[in-house]
Design an enzyme around this catalytic site. Sequence first.
Site, mmCIF file in Angstrom:
data_model
loop_
_atom_site.group_PDB
_atom_site.id
_atom_site.type_symbol
_atom_site.label_atom_id
_atom_site.label_comp_id
_atom_site.label_asym_id
_atom_site.label_seq_id
_atom_site.Cartn_x
_atom_site.Cartn_y
_atom_site.Cartn_z
ATOM 1 N N GLU A 23 23.525 -21.985 -17.755
ATOM 2 C CA GLU A 23 22.544 -21.169 -17.020
ATOM 3 C C GLU A 23 23.256 -19.983 -16.359
ATOM 4 O O GLU A 23 22.752 -18.859 -16.344
ATOM 5 C CB GLU A 23 21.823 -22.015 -15.971
ATOM 6 C CG GLU A 23 20.890 -23.060 -16.585
ATOM 7 C CD GLU A 23 20.295 -24.008 -15.558
ATOM 8 O OE1 GLU A 23 19.076 -24.223 -15.594
ATOM 9 O OE2 GLU A 23 21.063 -24.545 -14.721
ATOM 10 N N ASP A 81 0.840 -1.196 0.000
ATOM 11 C CA ASP A 81 0.000 0.000 0.000
ATOM 12 C C ASP A 81 0.873 1.244 0.000
ATOM 13 O O ASP A 81 2.082 1.179 0.264
ATOM 14 C CB ASP A 81 -0.955 -0.012 1.208
ATOM 15 C CG ASP A 81 -0.207 -0.171 2.527
ATOM 16 O OD1 ASP A 81 0.549 0.740 2.880
ATOM 17 O OD2 ASP A 81 -0.374 -1.214 3.200
#
Length: 741
Positions: free
Chosen positions: A616, A536
């Site tokens: 990777e 928020d």
Amino acid sequence: MAINISENGRLFNLHTKNTTYQFKADKYDYLIHTYYGDLIDDTDLYTQLSAVDRGFSGNPYEIGKEDRKYSLDTLPLEYSCFGTGDFRISALKVRENTGNQTVELKYDGYEVKKGLYKIEGLPAVYTDDGTGETLIVKLKDIVNGLSVSLFYGIIEEKDIIVRSAVLTNKGKETLWLEKTASACLDLPFGDYDMLSFYGRHNMERNLSRRKIDHGITAIGSTRGTSSHHYNPFVILAESSATEEFGRCFGLSFVYSGNFLMETEKDQTGLTRVLCGINPEEFSWKLNSEESFYTPQVIMSYSGHGISGLSDNYHRVIVENIIRGKWKNKKCPVLINNWEATYFDFNGEKIEKIAEESAQMGVELFVLDDGWFGKRDNDNCALGDWYPNEKKLGCTLKELGETIISKGMHFGLWFEPEAISEDSDLYRQHPDWALTTPGRKPSVARNQLVLDYSRKDVLEYIIDRMEDILSTVPISYVKWDMNRSICDKYSSLLPADRQGELAHRYVLGLYYVLEKLTQDFPDVLFEGCSGGGGRFDAGMLYYTPQIWCSDNTDAINRLRIQYGTSFGYPPRTMGSHVSASPNHQTGRSTTLRTRAAVAMAGTFGYELDVSILKEEEKQEIKEQIKFLKEHNELLFNGHYYRLTVPEDICCAWEFADRDKNEALVFSVCYRVEGNLLPLHIKPKGLEPDIKYMVSESGWYETEKDKEPLVLSGSAIMNAGITLPVPREDGDVCIIHIKNKNI
Ligand code: DGJ
């Protein structure tokens, strides 16, 4: 001048660059809302309100005998009160010592101030240079002595109006505030949908769009936090409004606790929306001469669709909510050990992950849960904020220094609002936990919550955290909070103040956050509540980024981040590349899909890089290189949602505000036989500029293909067709660049 007031001091026009907000103190001294929408002149719109005698909608005493058409039950009001003839949802409910609950507010003057107002102890929108204006409109109840000041702060250039109310007891008797909305917005005409964001742990902020029909539609929280379940941000959009067209209004609550956002469509077709602290667990004792400050609501309007409204919120959060050093600085690429190790680590394992990730270009190592007390699982030790040197094999300071010696920064996880029953802290201070007398508390993750309304608790937490932050080289803190709060009873508050606890808790939380962020201005704080349970605007005032969800599955994240983006900018959304198959959903996705999705947030990693294959590791290096090349665009670019995530593909865009460059990302959910073309229309370009349009990314695609040259108008209006995806979750990144730069 953003605030225009008529000569007689009764008609108020609040103008921003593109909007006008108007209300009037009428001849009976009631404050009547008359307009909010596209910019207009100062014309008095009171004349446009319909006046009809509607049965069962009574009239104020002194008016009713002459004018039965005037009713508080049908007029658009600026701050509605309970008990005096307005039977719709009310902004204010007050109880007197006598038990009486009616309250009536009449106009009592105004004041205009330069700059934006502040609210003591609460987060609020600010401007760096003191620009902005504040209008304070005063109302009073002549019977019980309550005085209400409605605050309106205006950031003209951003189409933002921030609102809150201050309630002061100017009478002699104590008053009890039972409901105090921060803002009431009455829209007398039109049909609206309410867009709100619902969810659950691991699946936050799904978009819900529903018609506001006759009756009450509400979202809120009584969980003590703003919650995973409903976010304190709503949009009211004309029924026909889309991303690009139509009128829409937003309300974002700058608050991290219990809240209520309600709408009601009344008998006349008027739509009322209220936003404030949830009255469900609220009752505030207001003695004579005391004041109560409601939290702030950020209100905005866009006449150009939801996308424009989102951008208003993105800009105000970035420039006027987020503070300090990290306002203009991107979070370093981080690695967090949570999904790599959970509680199963020691100093050596941590060093290994740090070492490997440093070599790939990761800049910050975050040590998550499990480094303190006897915390080897989630049943114990919360509150014992003393490093477990046995587990680490060294002091926390030494571990931090080792990580720094590898060229990285060091970050640390805390959960400062929690207490485990099995902790030294609980054994010493059982009364510091929120529990109700004579009952066993409800547990969640086997933990209780500290009573943040108590000063001694706050001092303990500040002391423990400051001790660690000042002795260990820490540049990042993850502030976690892992349960909803119930058993809201404080052993220190008197019986008649227990109804204040939920709000006092939030004030305590803000007090600690303010102290720590002021004392350690260089430290980047990331908010978290089991992922995105407290996402928020209130938290963003202290923590410039918030872990968006504990769900790190790239495909689910598309929906979570899409929903979050309506009210919050991507750069505030904590987003990491985690392992495949994903720990929450079991789904496998490629490293490039995971990285592309995490680039729509803060970007980091959360997996055991020490067990990755060489190719990777190489790919991670290239991802970081790509991110760095486009850092500015991803951090400050104008963000657009290009598709809804229910379609076959989810696409989004970051466009440079100077319109020279854009990056479009698209993830195909699922390939199908005989797939139809994936066609999107990027936005935010200059129609007459010629752009080079090419596939981009850190992975081999059709890189050698000559870039297309297209005008901005062709790209935006005719759109572009994406390459055919090869597998579920396939990513495509399109780079659009001004040909002449
Ligand atoms: C919940 C957080 O959201 C996770 O990222 C992790 O920090 C755990 N808590 C640790 O307990």
